[in-house]
Write an enzyme that holds these catalytic residues in place. Structure first.
Site, mmCIF file in Angstrom:
data_model
loop_
_atom_site.group_PDB
_atom_site.id
_atom_site.type_symbol
_atom_site.label_atom_id
_atom_site.label_comp_id
_atom_site.label_asym_id
_atom_site.label_seq_id
_atom_site.Cartn_x
_atom_site.Cartn_y
_atom_site.Cartn_z
ATOM 1 N N HIS A 86 52.398 21.537 52.885
ATOM 2 C CA HIS A 86 51.077 20.778 52.593
ATOM 3 C C HIS A 86 50.664 19.929 51.713
ATOM 4 O O HIS A 86 50.444 18.928 51.642
ATOM 5 C CB HIS A 86 49.625 22.423 52.607
ATOM 6 C CG HIS A 86 49.989 23.097 53.207
ATOM 7 N ND1 HIS A 86 49.752 23.080 54.499
ATOM 8 C CD2 HIS A 86 49.716 24.527 52.866
ATOM 9 C CE1 HIS A 86 48.940 23.932 55.095
ATOM 10 N NE2 HIS A 86 49.531 25.264 54.656
ATOM 11 N N HIS A 113 49.955 19.052 41.782
ATOM 12 C CA HIS A 113 50.881 18.841 43.057
ATOM 13 C C HIS A 113 49.956 16.943 43.624
ATOM 14 O O HIS A 113 49.129 16.187 42.803
ATOM 15 C CB HIS A 113 50.577 19.313 43.978
ATOM 16 C CG HIS A 113 48.511 19.579 44.369
ATOM 17 N ND1 HIS A 113 48.065 20.738 43.644
ATOM 18 C CD2 HIS A 113 47.763 19.758 44.443
ATOM 19 C CE1 HIS A 113 46.857 20.289 43.706
ATOM 20 N NE2 HIS A 113 46.068 19.739 44.532
ATOM 21 N N THR A 221 41.897 22.096 49.218
ATOM 22 C CA THR A 221 42.331 23.373 50.017
ATOM 23 C C THR A 221 41.861 24.338 50.721
ATOM 24 O O THR A 221 40.933 24.593 49.316
ATOM 25 C CB THR A 221 43.751 22.808 50.328
ATOM 26 O OG1 THR A 221 43.881 23.825 48.487
ATOM 27 C CG2 THR A 221 44.275 21.676 49.501
#
Length: 317
Positions: A86, A113, A221
């Protein structure tokens, strides 16, 4: 329901359970996450992220620069770079923390990230006055009173996430090479690589860290837990077109031995309403509040010109 429809649904459901979620297939993209992760359903008055950071905010003079402990130092040991299917995630171990700047406590930094678009589209999660940047970096920290992330997700202020827009210029960002030069080792889902620690502050716009926007929201997410104090900085990180292309064209959401290799692109969640939430500009925030009719100093005009010029450069193919 025909037997073939039932079989199809069983296949899709088993895929969702195995692969959690996705960004580009209708049955598992962000608009469908609520079907499989209840807390991802954007119910009325819920505090979902990301949002558009627009002119409807007020200045909070108590919001000064955050204290980023250990960000100037080179930590010992090794960090871990991972492609989880992802995003590309950098696990930074211990030794860094975030506090101050109106945060309700001390937060230990866990990882950072990235979210990005494609060779033809921008992919930041937040937008700045409706502008979407090419990329966005998130530094995730957990409140120190919690033993683990699961416990933190039950606390409305359990996580503090620092969001940085990433814009594009022609010259490489030499500090960003610490990450970009290792991307080929984690090109495929499930691949993990060791990375030598570096001073995390070298990635950040360290002279503009008092300029940011603050609001309460969620993970972007699954499970989309509404447990995040967001700090989104208005001055972006700058990388080169080549460094951007390493994300948009050379990272894959599938494993190396997959029959069909799928590029990982447009891994961002859609914009959500603010509803009644308060979005605050820090004491030194400039860009949005300057455009709202307030007096603008010559230094701000020069800064806005620089931002606009770099924005035009991102439109050049």
């Amino acid at each position: 329901m025909t037997i073939w429809t039932a079989v199809f649904l069983m296949v899709i459901l088993s895929y969702i359970e195995a692969d959690d979620y996705c960004y580009n297939e209708p049955y598992c993209d962000p608009y469908a996450w609520g079907d499989f992760f209840h807390s991802c359903h954007p119910l009325l008055e819920e505090h979902h992220s990301p949002i558009d950071l627009d002119l409807h905010m007020s200045r909070n003079t108590s919001l000064d620069a955050l204290q980023l402990e250990g960000f100037e130092e080179v930590q010992g040991g090794h960090w871990t770079l991972e492609n989880d299917g992802h995003s590309v995630v950098l696990l930074v171990g211990s030794g860094m923390s975030v506090s101050g700047g109106g945060l309700p406590g001390l937060y230990h930094t866990l990882q950072l990230h990235f979210h990005w678009g494609s060779p033809a589209t921008n992919g930041s999660e937040h937008t700045l006055d409706s502008r979407r940047y090419p990329m966005e970096m998130h530094i995730v920290s957990m409140k120190s009173i919690h033993p683990n992330v699961s416990a933190a997700l039950d606390d409305p202020t359990g996580l503090a996430v620092l969001g940085f827009f990433i814009d594009v210029v022609y010259a490489d960002n030499v500090h960003f090479n610490y990450i970009s030069q290792k991307l080929s080792t984690v090109a495929h889902k499930g691949q993990v690589s060791k990375i030598k620690p570096f001073a995390l502050m070298s990635l950040l716009p360290k002279h503009n860290l008092s300029q940011y926007y603050r609001y309460h929201g969620s993970l972007t997410t699954p499970p989309c837990s509404q447990a995040v104090v967001w700090t989104v900085y208005e001055v972006p990180i700058y990388i080169s077109w080549t460094q951007l292309a390493q994300f948009t064209s050379q990272i894959f959401s599938t494993e190396e031995d997959a029959e069909q290799v799928t590029p990982l692109q447009n891994n961002y969640r859609h914009i959500h309403p603010k509803f009644s939430r308060v979005v605050s500009a820090s004491r030194d925030a400039r860009v949005l509040l300057a455009t709202a009719g307030r007096p603008v100093s010559p230094s701000v005009v020069l800064g806005l010109f620089h931002v606009c010029l770099l924005g035009l450069l991102t439109l050049v193919p």
